[in-house]
Design an enzyme around this catalytic site. Structure first.
Site, PDB file in Angstrom:
ATOM      1  N   HIS A   1      40.101  43.617  -3.146  1.00 20.88           N
ATOM      2  CA  HIS A   1      39.165  44.439  -3.899  1.00 20.88           C
ATOM      3  C   HIS A   1      37.744  43.904  -3.948  1.00 20.88           C
ATOM      4  O   HIS A   1      36.796  44.667  -4.059  1.00 20.88           O
ATOM      5  CB  HIS A   1      39.783  44.828  -5.242  1.00 20.88           C
ATOM      6  CG  HIS A   1      40.805  45.877  -4.946  1.00 20.88           C
ATOM      7  ND1 HIS A   1      40.495  47.212  -4.920  1.00 20.88           N
ATOM      8  CD2 HIS A   1      42.064  45.772  -4.474  1.00 20.88           C
ATOM      9  CE1 HIS A   1      41.532  47.884  -4.497  1.00 20.88           C
ATOM     10  NE2 HIS A   1      42.512  47.039  -4.225  1.00 20.88           N
TER      11      HIS A   1
ATOM     12  N   GLU B   1      51.041  55.011   3.049  1.00 19.65           N
ATOM     13  CA  GLU B   1      50.702  53.592   3.170  1.00 19.65           C
ATOM     14  C   GLU B   1      51.930  52.708   3.309  1.00 19.65           C
ATOM     15  O   GLU B   1      51.835  51.493   3.330  1.00 19.65           O
ATOM     16  CB  GLU B   1      49.788  53.127   2.040  1.00 19.65           C
ATOM     17  CG  GLU B   1      50.048  53.717   0.686  1.00 19.65           C
ATOM     18  CD  GLU B   1      48.946  53.437  -0.334  1.00 19.65           C
ATOM     19  OE1 GLU B   1      47.956  52.770  -0.030  1.00 19.65           O
ATOM     20  OE2 GLU B   1      49.096  53.906  -1.469  1.00 19.65           O
TER      21      GLU B   1
ATOM     22  N   ASP C   1      46.918  49.301   2.960  1.00 15.12           N
ATOM     23  CA  ASP C   1      48.302  48.922   2.652  1.00 15.12           C
ATOM     24  C   ASP C   1      49.219  49.136   3.846  1.00 15.12           C
ATOM     25  O   ASP C   1      50.109  48.323   4.094  1.00 15.12           O
ATOM     26  CB  ASP C   1      48.810  49.702   1.435  1.00 15.12           C
ATOM     27  CG  ASP C   1      48.371  49.049   0.146  1.00 15.12           C
ATOM     28  OD1 ASP C   1      48.460  47.810   0.061  1.00 15.12           O
ATOM     29  OD2 ASP C   1      47.922  49.761  -0.774  1.00 15.12           O
TER      30      ASP C   1
ATOM     31  N   CYS D   1      41.678  57.000   4.322  1.00 13.57           N
ATOM     32  CA  CYS D   1      40.758  56.483   3.304  1.00 13.57           C
ATOM     33  C   CYS D   1      40.795  54.958   3.205  1.00 13.57           C
ATOM     34  O   CYS D   1      40.240  54.390   2.276  1.00 13.57           O
ATOM     35  CB  CYS D   1      41.043  57.117   1.945  1.00 13.57           C
ATOM     36  SG  CYS D   1      42.684  56.743   1.331  1.00 13.57           S
TER      37      CYS D   1
HETATM   38  C1  PEP Z   1      44.681  51.785   1.164  1.00 12.64           C
HETATM   39  O1  PEP Z   1      45.701  51.158   0.892  1.00 12.64           O
HETATM   40  O2  PEP Z   1      44.255  51.931   2.330  1.00 12.64           O
HETATM   41  C2  PEP Z   1      43.862  52.395   0.106  1.00 12.64           C
HETATM   42  C3  PEP Z   1      42.837  53.159   0.389  1.00 12.64           C
HETATM   43  O3  PEP Z   1      44.167  52.093  -1.176  1.00 12.64           O
HETATM   44  P1  PEP Z   1      43.796  50.698  -1.896  1.00 12.64           P
HETATM   45  O4  PEP Z   1      42.848  49.951  -1.009  1.00 12.64           O
HETATM   46  O5  PEP Z   1      43.212  51.059  -3.202  1.00 12.64           O
HETATM   47  O6  PEP Z   1      45.141  50.041  -1.997  1.00 12.64           O
HETATM   48 MG    MG Z   2      46.603  51.303  -1.062  1.00 14.72          MG
END
Ligand code: PEP
Ligand code: MG
Length: 585
Positions: free
Chosen positions: A189, A434, A458, A505
């Site tokens: 993050h 994911e 993920d 995404c």
């Molecule tokens: C992902 O896993 O690609 C995603 C967009 O969600 P996060 O990064 O919040 O796990």
């Molecule tokens: Mg994710």
């Protein structure tokens, strides 16, 4: 010079601002005799503040989430008042003349060696609770955790063990020029936050907090993953030049914000933004995204002092919808777990948190808590203008039964709301893809969803069995791996065959090399950090379906991620030499 993982492109030169996790360098100066009393009072005051904070938390969590989840705060309050614990801290202050933070540090050390001897896992876990209490107390003795940034000259480079939600608040107050973390990888993050703000960042620089102190000059090179502490004048001036070019390039690209995103062959593509907050939503508009493809709602919870209630959530969703480009927003339900935890769900620490009780699994287990979020989202969608496009996205869907269950939950919720006279509007329901199991059975799942959003961050970690936050396995956690490219091609092809809208995404959508390959797979909708939108829009102008299909074909013939990366680097250099500075692996 230290090497880490390049997680957000660009270069910055600034003054280090170190956030130590807890007492990496505790101040061990001895107190004068006449300071002892005052220090004891300071400790008692911090204890009172921590206790009332814990009581308030417990009350709110108990009413919003459940009694059981609130129990953790009661347990922490018990530790706070534990006579053995407090008399140890007091004695370190009064007898050994340590300042309160150093006293806490010593007590934590003592407990750590004591607990290390036990084989009992339950007892071992209680150390984590003691640690939490000590962190909370230290927060109230605040100068240890947060050196005052106001006196520091020029742009700041944040140096932290890992980026926590509480640091995000610090970030909110003063814009950081760069971010360096000891742990984490490309999709942790800290990296996502850095990219969403367009700030150069390097992660996985082990031990950097021991080599740098607040006030030092530092260079962050987010292109090659390099951090230079205390550069000589010549190096600093060379990097300053690159920094200026980087800022100039970004400003220049952002001027394309009002242009449509189209490829050289005239085909439109959809470039959406990933947002965590209202300010990211404003950035999405400023950067020319055509909507919000992923609103990560967990930041509402992570940055909240306790738990956001329905009304607070409703307001937040309304605001994000109102501020979004074209008022088009995909709202993802709570995706906690892994590296995103809140104290009220963190009581049972798990051996494998990323594979455990997280995300939608956690929401299923707390039906009332989940219903609060679903109601707030549906209320916000219902009061929005008719031309708004609001969608609901469920994270970490693994099996078909989960989607069916979610459809039932939403149907029931809408019925109840209607019975209560609350306005509703049915909204499209989508799944995040994911988990590899869902990729394998995508055809069956497509029957139960209105759209798909591929969470490549993920998906890559689960497919490669390589933790996205662990720098040691970063060489495996690579979106351009042959195996990942194959799975993504199959999933995109399945969605297109079934006529289901599909977006990606994950961070890969905003990586130039990843974008080119995804376009070659037939993907036409991408959601990324706002700062990447102008870069990808500019790159798209050089591409055509024929070109990206040919590049993908060649990439799929290569056998290793190294070969693919080398190949893509040359392709990228030919396609968009002007964007070279923004290319990342
Ligand atoms: C992902 O896993 O690609 C995603 C967009 O969600 P996060 O990064 O919040 O796990
Ligand atoms: Mg994710």
């Amino acid at each position: 010079m230290r090497k880490g993982i390049a997680v957000s492109p660009g270069v910055s030169v600034g003054t280090a601002y170190c956030i130590h996790e807890i007492f990496v360098n505790p101040d061990t100066r001895r107190l004068e005799e006449n300071q002892v009393r005052e220090e004891l009072t300071r400790f008692e005051r911090a204890r009172d503040q921590a206790a009332s904070e814990l009581r308030a938390l417990s009350k709110k969590v108990s009413s919003q989430v459940g009694e059981q989840e609130a129990a953790i705060f009661q347990a922490h309050e018990t530790i706070l008042h534990d006579p053995a614990f407090t008399s140890k801290v007091r004695s370190c202050i009064a007898d050994d003349h340590l300042a309160a933070p150093a006293a806490l540090h010593r007590v934590l050390d003592e407990y750590s060696s004591l607990f290390a001897r036990t084989r009992d896992e339950y007892i071992k876990e209680r150390l984590a609770d003691v640690r939490d209490v000590i962190v909370r107390l230290s927060g109230h003795l605040s100068e240890v955790l947060q050196p005052d940034s106001t006196d520091l000259p020029g742009p700041l480079v944040l140096i932290a063990s890992e980026l926590l939600p509480s640091h995000v608040m610090v970030l909110g107050e003063r814009q950081m020029a760069g971010i360096v973390t000891q742990s984490g990888g490309r999709t942790s993050h800290a990296a996502i936050l850095a990219r969403s703000r367009g700030v150069p960042a390097v992660s996985g620089v082990r031990g950097i907090l021991r080599q740098i102190k607040t006030g030092d000059r530092v260079i962050v090179d987010g292109r090659d993953g390099v951090v230079i502490v205390g550069p000589d004048a010549e190096t600093e001036s060379a990097y300053r030049k690159v920094e200026r070019e980087f800022v100039h390039l970004k400003d220049q690209l952002a001027e394309n914000r009002d242009q449509d995103a189209v490829t050289a062959d005239g085909e439109p593509i959809e470039l959406l933004a990933n947002v965590n907050s209202l300010s990211d939503t404003d950035a999405a508009v400023a950067m020319g995204a055509s909507g919000v493809g992923l609103f990560r709602t967990e930041y509402l919870y992570l940055t909240h002092r306790d738990v956001p209630d329905e009304e607070e959530q409703f307001q937040a969703y309304c605001q994000v919808i109102e501020h979004s480009p074209s008022r088009c927003v995909t709202i993802r339900t709570l995706d906690l777990g892994g590296d995103k935890t809140v104290p009220y769900f963190g009581h049972d620490r798990e051996a494998n948190p990323f594979m455990g009780w997280r995300s939608i699994r956690l929401s299923f287990e707390h039906p009332d808590f989940f219903a609060t979020q679903l109601r707030a989202i549906h209320r916000a969608a219902a009061v929005a203008d008719a031309d708004c496009d609001v969608r609901l996205l469920f994270p970490m869907i693994t099996i078909l039964e989960e989607m069916r269950r979610l459809r039932r939950i939403v149907r029931r919720l809408l019925r109840d709301m209607q019975a209560q006279g609350i306005p509703t509007r049915p909204i499209p329901l989508g799944m995040m893809l994911e988990v590899p199991a869902a990729a394998v059975s995508i055809d069956a799942l497509l029957g139960e969803v209105d759209f798909v959003s591929i969470g490549s961050n993920d998906l890559v970690q689960y497919l490669m069995a390589a933790d996205r936050d662990n720098p040691k396995v970063n060489h495996l956690c690579q979106p351009l791996s042959p195996a990942v490219l194959r799975v993504l091609s199959q999933v995109i092809a399945s969605c297109r065959r079934a006529g289901k809208p599909v977006t990606l995404c994950g961070e890969m959508a905003g990586m130039p090399r990843g974008f080119v390959l995804l376009h070659g797979m037939g993907l036409r909708s991408f959601s990324m950090s706002p700062a990447q939108v102008p870069v990808i829009k500019d790159l798209a102008k050089q591409l055509s379906q024929e070109k990206t299909e040919a590049i993908l074909q060649r990439a799929l013939e290569l056998k290793t991620v190294g070969e693919i990366n080398r190949f893509m680097r040359t392709q990228f250099a030919e396609l968009a030499p002007n964007l070279k500075m923004l290319d990342t692996q």
